[in-house]
Design a protein around this motif. Structure first.
Motif, PDB file in Angstrom:
ATOM      1  N   ASN A 169       0.796  -1.162  -0.101  1.00 26.98           N
ATOM      2  CA  ASN A 169       0.027  -0.061   0.101  1.00 26.98           C
ATOM      3  C   ASN A 169       0.901   1.251  -0.065  1.00 26.98           C
ATOM      4  O   ASN A 169       0.494   2.255   0.297  1.00 26.98           O
ATOM      5  CB  ASN A 169      -1.209  -0.030   1.173  1.00 26.98           C
ATOM      6  N   LEU A 170       2.128   1.030  -0.203  1.00 18.52           N
ATOM      7  CA  LEU A 170       3.242   2.232  -0.485  1.00 18.52           C
ATOM      8  C   LEU A 170       2.728   2.773  -1.803  1.00 18.52           C
ATOM      9  O   LEU A 170       2.519   2.251  -2.742  1.00 18.52           O
ATOM     10  CB  LEU A 170       4.422   1.770  -0.113  1.00 18.52           C
ATOM     11  N   PRO A 171       2.909   4.035  -2.072  1.00 18.34           N
ATOM     12  CA  PRO A 171       3.474   4.606  -3.508  1.00 18.34           C
ATOM     13  C   PRO A 171       4.876   4.043  -3.952  1.00 18.34           C
ATOM     14  O   PRO A 171       5.733   3.896  -3.303  1.00 18.34           O
ATOM     15  CB  PRO A 171       3.420   6.051  -3.311  1.00 18.34           C
ATOM     16  N   LYS A 172       4.750   3.576  -5.094  1.00 14.29           N
ATOM     17  CA  LYS A 172       6.041   2.992  -5.775  1.00 14.29           C
ATOM     18  C   LYS A 172       7.056   3.712  -5.419  1.00 14.29           C
ATOM     19  O   LYS A 172       8.240   3.336  -5.317  1.00 14.29           O
ATOM     20  CB  LYS A 172       5.791   2.980  -7.120  1.00 14.29           C
ATOM     21  N   GLY A 173       6.983   5.188  -5.464  1.00 13.49           N
ATOM     22  CA  GLY A 173       8.205   6.116  -5.132  1.00 13.49           C
ATOM     23  C   GLY A 173       8.745   6.041  -3.936  1.00 13.49           C
ATOM     24  O   GLY A 173      10.036   6.421  -3.694  1.00 13.49           O
ATOM     25  N   LEU A 174       8.017   5.256  -2.803  1.00 15.65           N
ATOM     26  CA  LEU A 174       8.607   5.215  -1.584  1.00 15.65           C
ATOM     27  C   LEU A 174       9.195   3.955  -1.362  1.00 15.65           C
ATOM     28  O   LEU A 174       9.420   3.689  -0.153  1.00 15.65           O
ATOM     29  CB  LEU A 174       7.557   5.874  -0.463  1.00 15.65           C
ATOM     30  N   VAL A 175       9.158   3.021  -2.268  1.00 13.09           N
ATOM     31  CA  VAL A 175       9.780   1.717  -1.971  1.00 13.09           C
ATOM     32  C   VAL A 175      11.294   1.769  -2.096  1.00 13.09           C
ATOM     33  O   VAL A 175      11.756   2.391  -3.201  1.00 13.09           O
ATOM     34  CB  VAL A 175       9.282   0.657  -2.819  1.00 13.09           C
ATOM     35  N   PRO A 176      12.027   1.217  -1.294  1.00 12.00           N
ATOM     36  CA  PRO A 176      13.373   1.024  -1.310  1.00 12.00           C
ATOM     37  C   PRO A 176      13.795   0.459  -2.627  1.00 12.00           C
ATOM     38  O   PRO A 176      13.468  -0.657  -2.883  1.00 12.00           O
ATOM     39  CB  PRO A 176      13.782   0.544  -0.103  1.00 12.00           C
ATOM     40  N   PHE A 177      14.520   1.217  -3.312  1.00 16.09           N
ATOM     41  CA  PHE A 177      15.060   0.717  -4.705  1.00 16.09           C
ATOM     42  C   PHE A 177      16.634   0.180  -4.791  1.00 16.09           C
ATOM     43  O   PHE A 177      17.008  -0.800  -5.068  1.00 16.09           O
ATOM     44  CB  PHE A 177      15.004   1.749  -5.751  1.00 16.09           C
ATOM     45  N   HIS A 178      17.514   1.048  -4.018  1.00 15.57           N
ATOM     46  CA  HIS A 178      18.768   0.992  -4.013  1.00 15.57           C
ATOM     47  C   HIS A 178      19.517   0.908  -2.804  1.00 15.57           C
ATOM     48  O   HIS A 178      19.089   1.641  -1.909  1.00 15.57           O
ATOM     49  CB  HIS A 178      19.589   1.889  -5.000  1.00 15.57           C
ATOM     50  N   LYS A 179      20.366   0.027  -2.559  1.00 19.19           N
ATOM     51  CA  LYS A 179      20.867  -0.072  -1.203  1.00 19.19           C
ATOM     52  C   LYS A 179      22.622   0.223  -1.474  1.00 19.19           C
ATOM     53  O   LYS A 179      23.144   0.003  -2.294  1.00 19.19           O
ATOM     54  CB  LYS A 179      21.093  -1.403  -0.959  1.00 19.19           C
ATOM     55  N   TYR A 180      22.704   1.250  -0.580  1.00 15.11           N
ATOM     56  CA  TYR A 180      24.052   1.888  -0.558  1.00 15.11           C
ATOM     57  C   TYR A 180      24.788   1.495   0.824  1.00 15.11           C
ATOM     58  O   TYR A 180      24.176   0.552   1.599  1.00 15.11           O
ATOM     59  CB  TYR A 180      24.135   3.383  -0.565  1.00 15.11           C
ATOM     60  N   ASP A 181      26.003   1.961   0.873  1.00 13.49           N
ATOM     61  CA  ASP A 181      26.570   1.409   2.276  1.00 13.49           C
ATOM     62  C   ASP A 181      25.939   1.464   3.672  1.00 13.49           C
ATOM     63  O   ASP A 181      25.966   0.479   4.295  1.00 13.49           O
ATOM     64  CB  ASP A 181      28.232   1.799   2.374  1.00 13.49           C
TER      65      ASP A 181
END
Length: 510
Positions: A169-181
């Motif tokens: 139920n999140l907007p797609k824009g607020l799903v974690p896409f990329h993981k950094y250090d």
């Protein structure tokens, strides 16, 4: 035409209370009954015939031209899409699978789902993995005692369900896409970082996101949480604004007999008019140049130099063409119309705007040059679903460059199908727009929409079939009468996330 009897007195009152014009709704009902004609494709646009290909020298030249300009810039991102479609296969998994009844390996063999196979093989590589595991540790009792299949089920359940992280139920824009250090980045954050590279002026960047009212609070909370870090990392301060799709752009729904679709109380159903409705939001933006890009089309930050270089080049070429247009129109105002101006206008239309017509008088020149301008990046066709660049003939016999969606094409026609299949390029939604005229006045963008280029789609509501009318798409019919330039851009600029496993592609893995 639609008879008045199709709408009762109560219907008219409901329409007015909703904020819609009765005549507009009647026209929509008429459109359902008449249908929407398919687009007539003349040929696919390709390099040298509708699509430019920049040399490296031109990329550098146009980029510098953009950088040297003093224009006001904003980035416009349609971001109202929910993440539910990303996770559709996982929702079905929760409904169909029980670790008590069957092993996961047997289930996957039976399902023959490449997406599920991919998800469970690489789920530890998702940017949201650590957050899900932390939530499991906090909320799932005796997790370590569970079988491996039960752990996998718990992972998906925690990821999606409301009592867990509720990603569905999140907007797609607020799903974690990329993981950094030390952190993960949502698509929303990546758009900020990207804007800092090419859409900032004097260390300030303006962005406008179109969102749903339900999601606005989450976007604002996310921005507040990351603002300091992102501004320190980029050296740019951000001004972020939001708007909603206007209720007045909703359209009436009908049943399969093309009569108004009604709920159990007899009330008419209205539905959002699709992303084409956002032309109204775009019309409210006050800037010289507007970059447009979809919320899910982002990339890990190591590739941003390439993205930025081509964005600047597109903007620089737009400025270059705009200056030529403004020069011609200003010369007419100052010196009057003459054959030299006419020759210059015809040359510009042919060489830069791919307009297949010959201007004959001052009225023609003003009519065809004094319009909004869009320059659209196009990538080589990779077989992705969606629209592409085509030469199209309208009802009056005029040919123009347009972005055409598959739903607009008459693929039952062998000739039209062959043209569609031979398309060399694809529309990644990579636009730069100029919305002011040569006097510095804003165009009214709603005057450049082709209202006959909408879509009729089939949906379901309350367990019943329903037909919905979508307005002409934002970069399709809503910009049909803009001056248009297509330019080839690298495939790396197109990295959409349509399902969750797209996040495992190389350009999303850090």
């Amino acid at each position: 035409m639609i008879k008045e009897a199709d709408l009762s007195t109560e219907d008219v009152a409901q329409i007015k209370e909703y904020g819609l014009e009765v005549e507009t709704v009647k026209k929509q009902l008429e459109t359902f009954k008449e249908g929407i004609p398919k687009v007539e494709l003349v040929s696919a646009a390709n390099i040298g015939c509708g699509i430019q290909a920049f040399s490296e020298e031109e990329v550098e030249l146009f980029s510098r031209k953009y950088e040297d300009s003093k224009l006001e810039i904003i980035k416009f991102i349609p971001a109202s899409g929910a993440a539910s479609r990303m996770f559709k296969a996982l929702h079905q998994f929760l409904a169909d699978y029980s670790p008590e009844d069957k092993s996961l390996s047997d289930f996957l063999v039976e399902e023959k789902s490449e997406l599920l196979d991919c998800f469970f093989a690489e789920y530890k590589n998702f940017a949201f993995y650590d957050e899900v595991m932390q939530e499991i540790k906090d909320s799932v009792e005796n997790y370590e005692a569970l079988s491996e299949d039960e752990k996998h089920y718990a992972f998906v359940e925690t990821l999606l369900k409301e009592e867990g992280l509720n990603y569905a139920n999140l907007p797609k824009g607020l799903v974690p896409f990329h993981k950094y250090d030390s952190y993960y980045a949502t698509a929303f954050e990546e758009h900020l970082v990207e804007a800092a590279k090419y859409a900032s002026r004097n260390e300030k960047a303006k962005l406008h996101f179109t969102v749903t009212e339900d999601h606005l609070k989450k976007f604002k909370e996310t921005f507040a949480a990351i603002q300091d870090r992102v501004e320190k990392e980029t050296g740019v301060s951000f001004e972020v604004d939001y708007s909603f799709q206007k209720k007045t752009t909703d359209t009436i729904a009908v049943d399969f007999d093309n009569q108004p679709f009604r709920d159990d109380e007899g009330k008419i159903l209205f539905r959002p008019g699709g992303h084409g409705a956002l032309i109204e939001n775009l019309n409210d933006i006050d800037a010289d140049l507007i970059f447009i890009k979809n919320i899910d089309n982002v990339i890990k930050q190591e590739h941003l130099e390439t993205i930025s270089k081509y964005k600047k080049a597109l903007a620089g070429e737009l400025i270059n063409v705009q200056e030529k247009i403004f020069e011609i129109l200003n010369r007419i105002d100052k010196d009057g119309f003459n054959k030299h101006i006419l020759a210059a206008a015809n040359s510009l239309l042919e060489e830069k705007l791919s307009v297949k017509t010959t201007l004959e008088n001052e009225e023609d020149v003003r009519n065809l040059l004094n319009r909004p301008i869009r320059i659209c990046g196009m990538v080589e066709n990779q077989g992705a679903p969606g629209g592409g660049p085509f030469w199209v003939k309208d009802g009056e016999g005029n040919t123009s460059l347009q972005i055409v969606e598959g739903a607009q094409m008459d693929t039952d026609n062998a000739e039209q199908y062959e043209i569609a299949q031979n398309a060399s390029h694809f529309n990644p939604v990579d636009l730069v727009c100029s919305v002011r005229n040569y006097k510095g006045e804003k165009f009214n963008l709603t005057e450049y929409v082709n209202p006959k280029k909408g879509f009729i789609t089939k949906k379901s509501k309350f367990g019943r079939n329903v037909k919905a009318l979508e307005l002409p798409g934002l970069w399709n019919g809503a910009m049909a009468y803009w001056n248009t330039i297509f330019v080839e851009v690298p495939v790396i600029t197109f990295n959409p996330v349509k399902n969750v496993c797209d996040l495992l592609n190389e350009n999303h893995q850090v």
